[in-house]
Scaffold this active site. Structure first.
Site: not given
Length: 437
Positions: A249-250
């Site tokens: 996600y990051a």
């Protein structure tokens, strides 16, 4: 089948009254008709099998759905009535108002931002695919809330370039507030392709539509504090390194920032990225800790509280949604115009990145204690080690840049914010009328 029936009708029903001529022509003709009958029969069987496979199998034995393609289903949009609703929702009703396309409008932050924009007289049009990452009924309830405020949400996917092009043809948006994304750190380990689909491909699709629009809108979009990843320097500043993501996600959010810079440099799009820090509040996301802690405490279930190595504290810079909304509106109001026309850059364009946090990290164990007091129920706690699934030990925002350039000043402490959330939660899920999951 008509030829088949016509041939059968030509044969007398009474036996012995028809004398077959034994000529080669008749023999070949009968063989040809026999072959045609067989071909027709097997064609019918083949078509029947296709019908059964495509129309009956899904209901009797559904195939597993690929979550990454959930949002690619067909949506109904277009037509005079639809265009009228789009224009009406996006119409500016204040003297100095702006016209904003809000993606992810049925989401948590999207709902609050859309409501705030509409309340001050801006034109607002929502776009959302209503996927089932979490309970779609909550998104539908938010949609109903926005509908009462005069905000129309177009059902569609940000990867649908035809739909996006149509929206920009119908409305000359001055701004885009891009909040649509696949959220959640841990879910990326289950369905990584959904993050690439929404957070990377979806962003590119939107930027492509914006660069070709005339006029080009200014774009404000949601990045994330997760881009700081394994950075150990605190508080996190916009100038700190962001090349050590701890989750997919990051990584997709960091990739989004680089992609945004590219479109800013090549096409003159005005772009502002907002790094949100753990947003919470009413109408929140059920996959967030404060939300499912509340649910499980009320149900008497055990809740797991993470601790870092050597009994270290896990803390988050919890930021109340109203403070985030103020930052979003300030970013929209201070965004300069894009400088391109028809996909061609005419000059340098604005490019900004800001942290939007609360600057007061709170241990997760303290979050639980506050919820216990508000709910008047003691939690059944289970302390476990922080898993290696993308979660980081702490987040802490340095907001000096946002304070200086946006006038951003968060004012809601965790105790006050959670009190408002619990009041909403108990009202929304009162009497067991709605399942909390």
């Amino acid at each position: 089948m008509l030829k088949h029936a016509s041939y059968l009708d030509s044969i007398p029903s009474a036996q012995g009254k028809f004398k077959m001529e034994k000529s080669p022509y008749v023999h070949n003709r009968l063989r040809w008709h026999s072959s045609l009958m067989k071909l027709t029969f097997w064609s019918f069987i083949f078509l029947a099998l296709i019908f059964i496979f495509f129309y009956r199998s899904p209901s009797s034995n559904p195939l597993p759905q690929d979550p990454s393609r959930r949002s690619l289903r067909t949506y109904n949009w277009g037509g005079p009535a639809w265009e009228k609703r789009v224009r009406s929702s996006a119409r500016i009703r204040s003297r100095d108002g702006i016209s904003v396309l809000v993606t992810g409008a049925a989401g948590f932050v999207g709902t609050h931002v859309s409501t705030a924009l509409k309340r001050r007289g801006d034109g607002v049009l929502g776009l959302d695919n209503f996927n089932d990452y979490y309970d779609p009924s909550l998104k539908r309830a938010r949609q109903a809330l926005l509908d009462r405020s005069g905000v129309f949400i177009v059902e569609g996917d940000i990867n649908d370039s035809i739909l996006l092009r149509k929206l920009f043809e119908v409305v000359a948006f001055t701004h885009v507030m891009h909040l649509a994304a696949q959220a959640g750190v841990r879910y990326a380990m289950e369905n990584p392709s959904s993050y690439v689909h929404s957070n990377i491909a979806g962003l590119v699709s939107l930027l492509e539509a914006c660069k070709s629009a005339n006029p080009q809108p200014a774009i404000v979009w949601a990045s994330s504090s997760s881009v700081y990843g394994l950075n150990s320097k605190v508080p996190f500043s916009e100038k700190d390194r962001t090349d050590q993501p701890a989750s997919l996600y990051a990584a997709t959010k960091k990739a989004g920032e680089e992609i945004a810079h590219t479109y800013n440099h090549i096409y003159g799009l005005s772009l502002t990225a907002l790094r949100f820090f753990t947003v919470y509040g009413p109408w929140g996301r059920p996959d967030m800790a404060y939300f499912f802690f509340t649910r499980d405490i009320l149900k008497g279930k055990t809740i797991s509280i993470f601790e870092a190595a050597n009994h270290g504290t896990v803390a988050r810079d919890f930021t109340y949604v109203d403070d985030i909304v103020k930052g979003c509106l300030a970013a929209l109001d201070t965004a300069e115009k894009s400088t391109g026309t028809g996909g061609k850059k005419k000059g340098p364009a604005q490019f900004r990145i800001y942290n939007l946090g609360n600057t007061s990290p709170v241990p997760v164990s303290d979050l639980v204690s506050i919820l216990e007091r508000l709910l008047k129920v003691n939690a059944k706690r289970k302390v476990i080690k922080l898993p290696q699934n993308g979660d980081v030990r702490f987040t802490h925002a340095n907001i000096s840049l946002a304070q200086r350039e946006l006038g951003y000043k968060p004012s809601t402490d965790l105790q006050t914010g959670l009190k408002k959330f619990v009041r909403w939660y108990l009202g929304y899920y009162s009497g067991g009328k709605k399942a909390a999951g």
